[in-house]
Enzyme design. Structure first.
Site, PDB file in Angstrom:
ATOM      1  CE  LYS A   1      -4.070  12.070  -9.990  1.00 30.00           C
ATOM      2  NZ  LYS A   1      -3.132  10.971 -10.230  1.00 30.00           N
TER       3      LYS A   1
ATOM      4  CE1 TYR B   1      -7.646  11.279  -9.257  1.00 26.07           C
ATOM      5  CE2 TYR B   1      -8.008  13.152 -10.702  1.00 26.07           C
ATOM      6  CZ  TYR B   1      -7.545  11.870 -10.500  1.00 26.07           C
ATOM      7  OH  TYR B   1      -6.967  11.176 -11.540  1.00 26.07           O
TER       8      TYR B   1
ATOM      9  CG  ASN C   1      -0.305   4.212 -12.406  1.00 28.89           C
ATOM     10  OD1 ASN C   1      -0.841   5.009 -13.175  1.00 28.89           O
ATOM     11  ND2 ASN C   1      -0.918   3.112 -11.975  1.00 28.89           N
TER      12      ASN C   1
ATOM     13  CG  ASP D   1      -1.787   1.155   1.403  1.00 28.73           C
ATOM     14  OD1 ASP D   1      -1.531   2.193   0.753  1.00 28.73           O
ATOM     15  OD2 ASP D   1      -2.760   1.062   2.181  1.00 28.73           O
ATOM     16  CB  VAL D   2       1.913   3.680  -2.671  1.00 26.39           C
ATOM     17  CG1 VAL D   2       2.369   2.661  -3.698  1.00 26.39           C
ATOM     18  CG2 VAL D   2       0.570   4.306  -3.043  1.00 26.39           C
TER      19      VAL D   2
HETATM   20  C1  BGC Z   1      -9.663  11.061 -13.720  1.00 24.17           C
HETATM   21  C2  BGC Z   1     -10.788  10.518 -14.590  1.00 24.17           C
HETATM   22  C3  BGC Z   1     -11.262  11.576 -15.569  1.00 24.17           C
HETATM   23  C4  BGC Z   1     -10.099  12.240 -16.287  1.00 24.17           C
HETATM   24  C5  BGC Z   1     -10.536  13.419 -17.154  1.00 24.17           C
HETATM   25  C6  BGC Z   1      -8.596  11.619 -14.608  1.00 24.17           C
HETATM   26  O1  BGC Z   1      -7.512  12.051 -13.869  1.00 24.17           O
HETATM   27  O2  BGC Z   1      -9.177  10.029 -12.873  1.00 24.17           O
HETATM   28  O3  BGC Z   1     -11.856  10.085 -13.775  1.00 24.17           O
HETATM   29  O4  BGC Z   1     -12.106  10.974 -16.526  1.00 24.17           O
HETATM   30  O5  BGC Z   1      -9.130  12.689 -15.352  1.00 24.17           O
HETATM   31  O6  BGC Z   1     -11.420  14.272 -16.504  1.00 24.17           O
END
Ligand code: BGC
Length: 272
Positions: A174, A170, A97, A70-71
């Site tokens: 990122k 999310y 990844n 588990d990273v």
């Molecule tokens: C997400 C996807 C999404 C895509 C474009 C990705 O980073 O994990 O769920 O479809 O970005 O929006």
């Protein structure tokens, strides 16, 4: 420089791919193996998925092994690298990844949902990068194998620069990955460690199944993709192979966007 004339050849090099039991990670593991690398197929839960990737590589005469970790857990990541060293002696390529999504409107998002995504996507990549850099430095330069001390490819997302409502955890993870990648690239270029990123758009994997499984959803999604198709893991794997290989030896701190034009503000084709 490497012995081979083929600069995409990873013969004699070992690549560790995290989150490689399915989706983009599995696609990358398969292509790097076909390019000659020894591959470590890391997985957290799906032993079957990881074993299938290893079998497919073995059938093609490639060398691969699956390692559970588990990273987001420091002790797991340290063990993952120990087991990788025990299997192959060292590593030359890390493909960071492994990633997850847990969507919720911000006002309903629990601290657990926030933490889970940051822990796996950002802290997980940091822990793997740190162990990879430690291993590259421990091994030292072997110019006959590879002109770099080591290579890291960080799998990010177009959401490292496109804000995403309902996924604040999310998008934040990122965005963090992008500056982590660039900062590591700046910090270690003088030691000949290259660190680059890939920002995938919509790629057909389990993470976004609800956006492409049903034809109506796929039609809506295609409205965001000028190139007119949803991506495949192999689209990302080909970019990862180039960044992992010595064909990109002079490239560091860069992100390749692989998204069929999603980041080109497609709505402006007609409007603005
Ligand atoms: C997400 C996807 C999404 C895509 C474009 C990705 O980073 O994990 O769920 O479809 O970005 O929006």
């Amino acid at each position: 420089m490497p012995v081979s004339e083929n600069f995409l050849d990873l013969g004699g090099q070992t690549a560790l791919v995290t989150g490689a039991s399915s989706g983009i990670g599995a696609g990358i593991a398969l292509l790097l193996g076909r390019a000659g690398a020894n591959v470590v197929v890391n997985y957290r839960k799906s032993k079957e998925g990881a074993d299938a990737v290893v079998s497919e590589l073995s059938e093609r005469g490639c060398t691969a092994t699956a390692i559970q970790a588990d990273v987001s857990k420091e002790e797991d990541v340290v063990r993952l690298f120990e087991e990788t060293r025990a299997a192959f002696g060292t590593i030359h390529v890390l493909i960071a990844n492994a990633g997850v999504q847990q969507d919720a409107p911000a006002h309903e998002m629990s601290l657990d949902q926030w933490r889970k995504v940051l822990d796996v996507n950002l802290t997980g990549q940091f822990l793997c990068c740190r162990e990879a850099i430690r291993e590259f430095r421990r091994r030292g330069m072997v110019p006959e194998t590879c002109p770099a001390l080591g290579k890291i490819v960080s799998i990010s997302s177009v959401h490292q620069f496109i804000p995403w409502a309902g996924r604040v955890n999310y998008a934040a993870s990122k965005g963090g990955i992008m500056l982590m990648m660039q900062s590591l690239a700046q910090e270690y270029a003088h030691e000949k460690i290259r660190v680059n990123g890939i920002a995938p758009g919509a790629i057909k994997t389990a993470i976004n199944k609800e956006s492409w499984e049903d034809p109506k959803a796929e039609k809506d999604l295609l409205g965001l993709i000028p190139y007119g198709r949803v991506g495949e893991p192999d689209d990302i794997a080909k970019a990862a192979l180039w960044l992992a290989s010595d064909a990109s030896d002079y490239v560091t701190g860069e992100t390749i966007v692989v998204d069929g034009g999603m980041a080109l503000y497609p709505a402006f084709r007609e409007g603005g």
